[in-house]
Design a protein around this motif. Structure first.
Motif, mmCIF file in Angstrom:
data_model
loop_
_atom_site.group_PDB
_atom_site.id
_atom_site.type_symbol
_atom_site.label_atom_id
_atom_site.label_comp_id
_atom_site.label_asym_id
_atom_site.label_seq_id
_atom_site.Cartn_x
_atom_site.Cartn_y
_atom_site.Cartn_z
ATOM 1 N N ASP A 1 -30.407 -42.511 3.989
ATOM 2 C CA ASP A 1 -28.997 -42.140 4.208
ATOM 3 C C ASP A 1 -28.005 -42.922 3.280
ATOM 4 N N SER B 1 -22.383 -41.132 -0.644
ATOM 5 C CA SER B 1 -22.087 -40.264 -1.730
ATOM 6 C C SER B 1 -21.958 -40.866 -3.100
ATOM 7 N N THR C 1 -21.754 -41.078 8.269
ATOM 8 C CA THR C 1 -23.285 -41.171 7.912
ATOM 9 C C THR C 1 -23.354 -42.547 8.975
ATOM 10 N N HIS D 1 -19.037 -29.014 -4.526
ATOM 11 C CA HIS D 1 -19.074 -28.469 -3.356
ATOM 12 C C HIS D 1 -20.263 -27.508 -3.099
ATOM 13 N N THR D 2 -21.067 -27.791 -3.927
ATOM 14 C CA THR D 2 -22.551 -27.092 -3.695
ATOM 15 C C THR D 2 -23.699 -27.656 -2.989
ATOM 16 N N ARG D 3 -24.694 -27.204 -3.004
ATOM 17 C CA ARG D 3 -25.965 -27.622 -2.219
ATOM 18 C C ARG D 3 -26.330 -29.085 -3.060
ATOM 19 N N SER E 1 -24.855 -31.600 -3.778
ATOM 20 C CA SER E 1 -24.135 -32.600 -3.252
ATOM 21 C C SER E 1 -24.937 -33.307 -2.389
ATOM 22 N N THR E 2 -26.011 -32.694 -1.656
ATOM 23 C CA THR E 2 -26.870 -33.670 -0.726
ATOM 24 C C THR E 2 -27.767 -34.268 -1.432
ATOM 25 N N TYR E 3 -27.888 -34.236 -2.703
ATOM 26 C CA TYR E 3 -28.843 -35.376 -3.361
ATOM 27 C C TYR E 3 -28.154 -36.395 -3.952
ATOM 28 N N LYS E 4 -26.915 -36.659 -3.550
ATOM 29 C CA LYS E 4 -26.008 -37.711 -3.995
ATOM 30 C C LYS E 4 -26.021 -38.021 -5.315
#
Length: 234
Positions: free
Chosen positions: A48, A51, A112, A198-200, A202-205
């Motif tokens: 966790d 960002s 988070t 604002h794409t996927r 971003s989940t990978y930081k």
């Protein structure tokens, strides 16, 4: 032989080299300290991550982040090199580091498990500074700080007068590699914010990892400047 920079002919040579190595070490350790500290001293769990490095302002590691930035800023303010340009660059980097420290990045939901209550002093200048304004100052300061670090590595650290020693040429190679890495990180961060935020992805930081990579390159560059490696004999 090369002509040493002014600090290297000063009786406080050992102190200056120690300070340079200390700043380099802080750059290397900062991302690790923030991640590990947030997990040890709060409910934050791996993986966790925040960002960005700056996002740790809104975790239990806020004081550490601000404290290290202030230490770096103080040293940069006092930095001396070959010429007035070095001193000016150091003082500019000092201002940018303080901007990063005292104008926190915006924190948007969802929060988070690492996050503590967001703090934004929107009243700092008689209520004229909004959350968005504070965040923009933060991002501008961060961009200029990394740009100045890149300038240090590519231009200031590689300077010399007279014939370069073999060790100096090795150090210059490290400075240039670190400078290129920081420049690439800045470029990729700009590209990400412009097209991919604002794409996927971003989940990978990606911002955290690019900032961490730039800090590690900064740290290696300053450790080398402190002659942690490839020190000139005598």
């Amino acid at each position: 032989m090369t002509t040493q920079d002014p600090t290297d002919t000063n009786p406080s040579l050992i102190s200056y080299l120690t300070l340079r190595k200390t700043i380099g070490l802080l750059g290397l350790l900062l991302p690790v300290l923030l991640v590990v500290g947030s997990m040890v001293f709060s409910t934050c769990k791996w993986p966790d991550l925040q960002s960005s490095i700056s996002g740790y302002y809104h975790t239990i590691m806020r004081d550490l982040l601000v404290g290290i930035l202030c230490i770096v800023a103080f040293f940069l303010f006092a930095y001396k090199g070959y010429s007035q340009v070095d001193a000016l660059a150091g003082k500019a980097a000092c201002v940018f580091a303080l901007g990063v420290a005292f104008f926190p990045t915006r924190l948007d939901e969802p929060f988070t498990t690492c996050t503590i209550k967001p703090v934004f002093a929107t009243y700092w200048v008689s209520g004229l500074l909004t959350v968005d304004a504070v965040s923009k100052i933060h991002y501008l300061s961060a961009a200029l700080l990394f740009a100045t670090f890149t300038f240090f590595s590519l231009v200031l650290f590689t300077k010399s007068q007279g014939e370069q020693t073999r060790q100096k040429r090795k150090r210059n190679l490290i400075y240039r590699v670190c400078g290129v890495i920081m420049a690439l990180c800045i470029g990729l961060l700009g590209f990400y914010f412009a097209f991919l935020e604002h794409t996927r992805l971003s989940t990978y930081k990606p911002v955290f990892w690019l900032e961490a990579l730039a800090l590690w390159a900064f740290g290696v560059s300053w450790l080398t400047k402190g002659e942690f490696i490839f020190k000139d004999k005598g």
